[in-house]
Scaffold this active site. Structure first.
Site, mmCIF file in Angstrom:
data_model
loop_
_atom_site.group_PDB
_atom_site.id
_atom_site.type_symbol
_atom_site.label_atom_id
_atom_site.label_comp_id
_atom_site.label_asym_id
_atom_site.label_seq_id
_atom_site.Cartn_x
_atom_site.Cartn_y
_atom_site.Cartn_z
ATOM 1 N N HIS A 76 0.735 -1.448 0.179
ATOM 2 C CA HIS A 76 -0.332 -0.369 0.168
ATOM 3 C C HIS A 76 1.523 1.534 -0.110
ATOM 4 O O HIS A 76 0.558 2.263 -0.218
ATOM 5 C CB HIS A 76 -0.563 -0.341 0.758
ATOM 6 C CG HIS A 76 -1.725 -1.688 1.342
ATOM 7 N ND1 HIS A 76 -1.829 -2.415 2.306
ATOM 8 C CD2 HIS A 76 -2.787 -1.452 1.073
ATOM 9 C CE1 HIS A 76 -2.913 -3.456 2.176
ATOM 10 N NE2 HIS A 76 -3.386 -2.248 1.174
ATOM 11 N N CYS A 98 3.568 -0.913 -4.359
ATOM 12 C CA CYS A 98 3.300 -1.643 -5.608
ATOM 13 C C CYS A 98 3.644 -0.233 -6.463
ATOM 14 O O CYS A 98 3.151 1.199 -6.142
ATOM 15 C CB CYS A 98 1.242 -1.458 -5.540
ATOM 16 S SG CYS A 98 0.697 -1.397 -7.486
ATOM 17 N N HIS A 126 -7.490 4.187 4.796
ATOM 18 C CA HIS A 126 -7.107 2.899 3.902
ATOM 19 C C HIS A 126 -5.214 3.585 4.253
ATOM 20 O O HIS A 126 -5.585 4.860 3.794
ATOM 21 C CB HIS A 126 -7.593 2.748 2.635
ATOM 22 C CG HIS A 126 -7.144 1.652 1.842
ATOM 23 N ND1 HIS A 126 -5.993 1.763 1.248
ATOM 24 C CD2 HIS A 126 -7.811 0.236 2.204
ATOM 25 C CE1 HIS A 126 -6.104 0.456 1.267
ATOM 26 N NE2 HIS A 126 -6.753 -0.727 1.219
ATOM 27 N N GLU A 128 -3.334 3.025 2.215
ATOM 28 C CA GLU A 128 -2.972 3.376 0.733
ATOM 29 C C GLU A 128 -3.157 5.160 0.143
ATOM 30 O O GLU A 128 -2.011 5.826 0.194
ATOM 31 C CB GLU A 128 -3.545 2.854 -0.743
ATOM 32 C CG GLU A 128 -3.238 2.990 -2.334
ATOM 33 C CD GLU A 128 -3.775 3.067 -2.997
ATOM 34 O OE1 GLU A 128 -4.227 3.525 -4.266
ATOM 35 O OE2 GLU A 128 -4.135 1.700 -3.300
ATOM 36 N N THR A 166 -6.490 3.219 -6.020
ATOM 37 C CA THR A 166 -5.693 2.295 -6.699
ATOM 38 C C THR A 166 -6.937 1.830 -7.267
ATOM 39 O O THR A 166 -7.690 0.509 -8.517
ATOM 40 C CB THR A 166 -4.149 1.666 -7.333
ATOM 41 O OG1 THR A 166 -4.594 1.008 -5.553
ATOM 42 C CG2 THR A 166 -3.398 2.688 -7.455
ATOM 43 N N CYS A 194 -5.731 0.801 -10.954
ATOM 44 C CA CYS A 194 -5.166 -0.186 -11.466
ATOM 45 C C CYS A 194 -6.044 -0.684 -12.816
ATOM 46 O O CYS A 194 -7.625 -0.703 -12.431
ATOM 47 C CB CYS A 194 -4.616 -0.929 -10.377
ATOM 48 S SG CYS A 194 -4.012 -1.821 -10.857
ATOM 49 N N SER A 223 -10.049 -3.360 1.253
ATOM 50 C CA SER A 223 -10.760 -2.794 0.125
ATOM 51 C C SER A 223 -11.580 -2.532 -1.172
ATOM 52 O O SER A 223 -12.731 -2.748 -1.314
ATOM 53 C CB SER A 223 -10.099 -0.907 0.201
ATOM 54 O OG SER A 223 -11.269 -0.300 -0.404
ATOM 55 N N ASN A 224 -10.672 -3.986 -1.987
ATOM 56 C CA ASN A 224 -11.098 -3.902 -2.931
ATOM 57 C C ASN A 224 -11.905 -5.267 -3.011
ATOM 58 O O ASN A 224 -13.106 -4.858 -4.176
ATOM 59 C CB ASN A 224 -9.699 -4.195 -3.816
ATOM 60 C CG ASN A 224 -9.113 -5.423 -3.063
ATOM 61 O OD1 ASN A 224 -9.295 -6.453 -4.240
ATOM 62 N ND2 ASN A 224 -8.188 -5.363 -2.785
#
Length: 282
Positions: A76, A98, A126, A128, A166, A194, A223-224
């Site tokens: 992240h 990433c 989050h 990230e 992302t 992404c 989260s994703n």
């Protein structure tokens, strides 16, 4: 029962790269290994690493207790301040951020230095997003829904740069950007979602629309994965969110003729296979 597993399910490039970096370091056996925060949002992976001697550093203050070893920065990413704090400990640093997240750091760094205010579309708590905000010079704003797009964010004569977490929902990103564009300010939009995230979301939606039940696999803090659940629930009322095959025991899947399976970017292949095998037993 017909089973359909999403081709895009499981580790994305960035997550695989981060996890591989930790296991490679374990093999070297060169002293203590730490990750700043869980390397990815998957409890099973984190527990396996801990069983092999990898420690998770939870706070910045904990960094000051490290005297030797290796610190691996999670996928992240982290803020500039955290990175510099790790550097100050004179330990080996492996940056497993990433590359797509790293690119956002560069964008907000440069754009904010050029005087633009940064708007990040994502979840403000989050890791990230917290890391992205840490590379901004000056003020930044995080927007997650329409209600947060208030006039207080914007100022006459100011220029803005919009980026995204992302793993944010692609359609929601476009919707929120359009609302902000209509306000008429000088806005530069950089779609930093992404591509793998978009592919995963589109495939999940397509599968969910054609099956009786949908299983989404992922860590509870992912989260994703939660976004995949949200997408699938709109297409299939029988959508189940599980972390492992063990969680399937809570559901009676025998009533369904067809089941779709997808998984978040932090879900290992073996867990997806175990869920698939368990479904075949029904």
């Amino acid at each position: 029962m017909k089973l359909k597993v999403a081709k895009s399910a499981g580790f994305c490039f960035g997550v695989q790269r981060a996890v591989d970096s930790v296991y490679k370091e374990i093999e070297k056996n060169n002293g203590p290994i730490y990750t700043f925060g869980p390397i990815i949002h998957n409890e099973q992976v984190v527990e396996d690493l801990e069983s092999k001697g990898v420690s998770v550093i939870e706070t910045e203050a904990d960094l000051d207790t490290i005297e030797e070893g290796t610190v691996i920065i999670r996928s992240h990413g982290v803020s500039r301040a955290v990175y510099e704090r790790i550097e100050s400990r004179k330990v080996k640093i492996i940056d497993a951020t990433c590359p797509f997240v790293k690119k956002i750091h560069q964008i907000v760094d440069e754009e904010s230095q050029n005087g633009k205010k940064i708007i990040i579309i994502g979840n403000d708590n989050h890791p990230e997003v917290e890391g992205i905000r840490g590379w901004v010079h000056g003020e930044s704003f995080v927007v997650n829904d329409e209600k947060q797009i208030t006039n207080s964010i914007f100022e006459e004569g100011k220029k803005y740069c919009i980026v995204s977490q992302t793993t944010f929902n692609h359609n929601k990103f476009k919707y929120l950007v359009e609302i902000m564009r209509k306000k008429g300010y000088d806005i530069n939009v950089v779609n930093t979602i992404c591509n793998a995230t978009n592919v995963r979301q589109v495939e999940a939606k397509e599968i969910a629309a054609t099956v009786d039940a949908m299983i989404v696999i992922g860590g509870k803090n992912s989260s994703n994965t939660q976004k995949l659940v949200d997408i699938c629930e709109k297409e299939c009322e029988n959508t189940f969110y599980v972390q492992t095959a063990e969680d399937l025991k809570a559901y009676d899947l025998r009533a369904f003729q067809s089941i779709g399976i997808t998984a978040g970017a932090s879900t290992p292949k073996n867990i997806i296979e175990e869920v698939h095998t368990e479904c075949q037993k029904k």
